[in-house]
Design an enzyme around this catalytic site. Structure first.
Site, PDB file in Angstrom:
ATOM      1  N   GLU A 279      40.472 -66.369 -52.794  1.00  0.00           N
ATOM      2  CA  GLU A 279      39.150 -65.844 -53.146  1.00  0.00           C
ATOM      3  C   GLU A 279      38.055 -66.872 -52.879  1.00  0.00           C
ATOM      4  O   GLU A 279      37.043 -66.572 -52.241  1.00  0.00           O
ATOM      5  CB  GLU A 279      39.135 -65.443 -54.625  1.00  0.00           C
TER       6      GLU A 279
ATOM      7  N   ASP B 138      35.061 -66.477 -50.115  1.00  0.00           N
ATOM      8  CA  ASP B 138      33.675 -66.333 -50.572  1.00  0.00           C
ATOM      9  C   ASP B 138      32.790 -67.436 -49.999  1.00  0.00           C
ATOM     10  O   ASP B 138      31.692 -67.176 -49.499  1.00  0.00           O
ATOM     11  CB  ASP B 138      33.609 -66.400 -52.104  1.00  0.00           C
TER      12      ASP B 138
ATOM     13  N   SER C 248      36.195 -57.923 -52.332  1.00  0.00           N
ATOM     14  CA  SER C 248      35.993 -59.361 -52.524  1.00  0.00           C
ATOM     15  C   SER C 248      35.242 -59.987 -51.356  1.00  0.00           C
ATOM     16  O   SER C 248      34.562 -60.992 -51.529  1.00  0.00           O
ATOM     17  CB  SER C 248      37.352 -60.064 -52.597  1.00  0.00           C
TER      18      SER C 248
ATOM     19  N   ASP D 110      24.228 -45.049 -43.183  1.00  0.00           N
ATOM     20  CA  ASP D 110      25.027 -44.094 -43.948  1.00  0.00           C
ATOM     21  C   ASP D 110      26.459 -44.080 -43.395  1.00  0.00           C
ATOM     22  O   ASP D 110      26.658 -44.015 -42.188  1.00  0.00           O
ATOM     23  CB  ASP D 110      24.392 -42.701 -43.833  1.00  0.00           C
TER      24      ASP D 110
ATOM     25  N   ASP E 109      27.621 -41.540 -51.757  1.00  0.00           N
ATOM     26  CA  ASP E 109      28.925 -41.016 -52.168  1.00  0.00           C
ATOM     27  C   ASP E 109      29.656 -42.093 -52.970  1.00  0.00           C
ATOM     28  O   ASP E 109      29.372 -43.282 -52.832  1.00  0.00           O
ATOM     29  CB  ASP E 109      29.751 -40.582 -50.938  1.00  0.00           C
TER      30      ASP E 109
END
Ligand SMILES: *[C@@H]1O[C@H](CO)[C@@H](O)[C@H](O)[C@H]1NC(C)=O
Ligand SMILES: *[C@@H]1O[C@H](CO)[C@@H](O)[C@H](O)[C@H]1NC(C)=O
Ligand SMILES: *[C@@H]1O[C@H](CO)[C@@H](O)[C@H](O)[C@H]1NC(C)=O
Ligand SMILES: *[C@@H]1O[C@H](CO)[C@@H](O)[C@H](O)[C@H]1NC(C)=O
Ligand SMILES: *[C@@H]1O[C@H](CO)[C@@H](O)[C@H](O)[C@H]1NC(C)=O
Length: 648
Positions: A310, A314, A566, A607, A628
């Site tokens: 992670e 990041d 993530s 979109d 959505d």
């Protein structure tokens, strides 16, 4: 010292009302089952010491939404005129009556006033109590709970009580029924197991808190150099082409971008350099600014995808995408205790620093007259919050109690009022929760069940809090060329599914109402109230999405392909940081809470109309025209977003 005197007077006045006869205890919160994976063990030893926190009911929370809209809605004349920390602290501080009444009860129950500390935001009373004292105070019975997979231990009770007269004055008490204590080791099934089974796609089981998923390692020679191949691998160059944003070129001293990591998750410095050498040569040697909260350390003892995935992901992407702007790393929790989102919030709450009754003469000397309505010194939190904060960890909403979630959600509201954009990844299991779990039945006490057997959808937290921007995941369609295909992306269906759905706790915010109602009308989902709260009155998520598939990262000296919301959250955070850079360079304020602008101007997003987010033995929801509950409003179109935000 002075405040003690202040309160002992008040305490005396309320004392008689706190007698057990006239003021019986009433159950405040309870839970019938521990979250999945937690096993109840022996009673806690009566002499063990617990750090008790009482969350006091705050004032003016009903006005908070309006105040936040005032500074965040694009049509407001006060757009961008964010509040400062001291104004926020005074606006929401619990009333004197609340503080005095709760303290009086504690004193009458034998917790001497000098043991009780109050945060400067005045929102919390904190003290250390033996288990015996706590069990008497809260009419509770504490047990040790152990996690079946990680062996982690946690102190909790099944229910607790407070005096009836204080029920409305106390939001909740910790540690009690909440399993919020630690955000640490990753989901074994999705990470370490995956490491052993490269290419294995299906994940399930485990209580994990998200984290990217590793599909396979790749040899260096196989890293793509061609933008036409962004459907196979994502690099910083691919992201710039997809969302049309340039490399950063200025570093405004007022700008900042924070990435939150929970120990023992840690980045590896040599991984950053390996990544920079290949993707951002000038940054070799560059490191994030380290803001250590609650003993947070970048540990280098335990090294594996599990521990480094992670943080490496990041930081490699965020640092590269916003360079030369620096990135701040909020490293939260020590290696022993770990930490929760609340610990992080304490660390950046600029109104939370010294305690009442603190013996620090330096601090005491700076206080104004305590009897003159002391509101706490300004900007005295340990760290100022950065303008954008991205977190790629999450709970299931069903893990925590509604009172606890409301409280934390309100803290995100305050950050929005301060001008901070708070981003959370929406989860990687489609309509199911962490570890692919779903809920057996309705109501807060319904147990979890294996998601492959179906069950009720399991939304994430804090994705459902209306004051955060929840970030879903997309992928480049197989075979699509990002240089030539008009809409090369779809909802992510590789390795992970974009977390999305509707909260069971938080109401539908007005900024989102027409988007959500429009979606129900135009695309009624093939489910009933048995699957999710379809009342059209609860918060839908995610809000926005960004690519979350096939990210090339340097990890433990190798290269890997990783997946997850993530990845999406730090990427969106980087783009927002570039927009802040432009606004600050032209003398404007930061963009702060972006949802009201985003829903009022959906045209600044691409979109996404293909793909689903399956889970709980269903196909989940479908990405479609307009908002959505799979990809939200869509992915960023940087030039359009920049133009819009610069016009505000
Ligand atoms: C905070 O803002 C108020 C105006 O709303 C101002 O009076 C006060 O001085 C400011 N405080 C700080 C610390 O800047
Ligand atoms: C990219 O990384 C590889 C190791 O995987 C390294 O051998 C190579 O030198 C790096 N590229 C550059 C330009 O340094
Ligand atoms: C990390 O490594 C240390 C030392 O090898 C070990 O004792 C500890 O159990 C490891 N921690 C975890 C969470 O695996
Ligand atoms: C759901 O709960 C019911 C009633 O408690 C139980 O009979 C059933 O086995 C549960 N289903 C699963 C899949 O756990
Ligand atoms: C759905 O949410 C609404 C509004 O919070 C609530 O009144 C209703 O009881 C919820 N429905 C279910 C089935 O939980």
């Amino acid at each position: 010292m002075f405040v003690k005197t202040l309160f002992s007077v008040a305490a005396f006045a309320v004392l008689t009302g706190a007698s057990p006869v006239t003021n019986p205890h009433v159950v405040h919160e309870k839970r019938s089952s521990a979250p999945i994976g937690w096993i109840k063990r022996e009673p806690l030893e009566s002499r063990a010491v617990l750090p008790i926190s009482i969350a006091l009911a705050q004032e003016n929370l009903d006005k908070g939404y309006e105040w936040l809209m005032e500074v965040s809605h694009p049509t407001s004349s006060k757009y961008g005129q964010h509040w400062n920390a001291s104004d926020i602290a005074s606006a929401f501080a619990p009333s004197d009556d609340t503080v005095a009444a709760v303290k009086a009860w504690l004193v009458s129950a034998g917790v001497a006033s000098h043991r009780v500390e109050q945060s400067d935001s005045r929102g919390w009373l904190k003290f250390k109590a033996t288990v015996e004292e706590a069990e008497e105070l809260f009419k509770a019975k504490y047990h040790i709970y152990e996690h079946s997979e990680t062996g982690q231990q946690h102190a909790a009770c099944e229910e607790y009580s407070v005096p009836a007269s204080l029920k409305e004055k106390i939001d909740f008490v910790t540690p009690t029924v909440h399993f919020d204590a630690k955000l640490r080791a990753r989901d074994e099934n999705s990470l370490e197991a995956r490491e052993k089974k490269p290419g294995h796609d299906k994940t399930r089981g485990g209580p994990g808190h998200g984290g990217p998923k590793l599909k396979n390692w790749i040899p260096y020679a196989n890293i793509i150099k061609q933008l036409k191949d962004c459907d196979k691998q994502i690099t910083p160059w691919c992201l710039r082409v997809l969302y049309k944003f340039p490399p950063g070129f200025t570093s405004n001293p007022k700008n900042s971008y924070g990435i939150v990591e929970y120990t023992p998750q840690a980045y590896v410095p040599s991984d950053l350099d390996l990544f920079f050498k290949n993707f951002s040569m000038k940054q070799v040697g560059d490191r994030p600014i380290l803001d250590s909260i609650d003993g947070g350390v970048v540990q280098q003892t335990n090294m594996s995808f599990n521990f480094n995935g992670e943080s490496d992901l990041d930081l490699e992407y965020a640092m590269t995408l916003v360079y030369p702007q620096k990135v701040t790393l909020y490293q939260v929790g020590d290696e022993v205790e770990g930490a929760s989102f609340n610990d992080f919030l304490d660390g950046i709450d600029a109104s939370y620093c010294t305690y009442e009754g603190g013996d620090d003469p330096v601090q005491d000397a700076t206080y104004p007259d305590p009897y003159g309505g002391y509101q706490g010194p300004k900007d005295c939190g340990k760290y100022a919050p950065t303008k954008v904060i991205s977190t790629s960890y999450g709970y299931n909403e069903h893990d925590l109690t509604p009172a606890y979630e409301q409280r934390q959600c309100n803290e995100y509201m305050k950050l929005g009022m301060l001008g901070v954009s708070v981003l959370y990844s929406s989860g990687d299991y489609g309509v199911a929760g962490n570890g692919n779990t779903c809920i057996n039945g309705t109501g807060p006490d319904a147990p979890y069940q294996d998601g492959t057997l179906g069950g009720r959808f399991n939304p994430s937290f804090p994705g459902g809090c209306p004051y955060v921007t929840s970030v879903g995941a997309t992928q480049v369609k197989p075979g699509a060329n990002v240089l030539t295909t008009t809409q090369p992306e779809m909802a992510c269906e590789t390795v992970i599914y974009s977390g999305g759905g509707f909260s069971n706790v938080f109401p539908l915010p007005s900024y989102q109402a027409s988007a959500v109602k429009g979606w129900f009308k135009a695309h009624p989902p093939p489910y009933t109230a048995a699957q999710f709260n379809n009342s059209q009155t609860t918060r839908g998520f995610p809000d926005i999405s960004a690519n979350g598939a096939n990210y090339v990262i340097a990890i433990d000296g190798q290269w890997g392909l990783v997946y997850g919301t993530s990845a999406s959250s730090p990427t969106l955070g980087s783009i927002l940081t570039l927009i802040n850079e432009a606004r600050l360079n032209s003398g404007k304020s930061s963009i702060g809470f972006i949802n009201p602008v985003a829903y009022a101007h959906p045209q600044v997003f691409n979109d996404i109309t293909e793909g689903n987010n399956p889970g709980c033995a269903t196909d989940g929801f479908a990405a479609t025209t307009g908002w959505d509950p799979v990809t939200g409003l869509g992915t960023p179109n940087f030039p359009k977003m920049l133009k819009l935000f610069l016009s505000l």
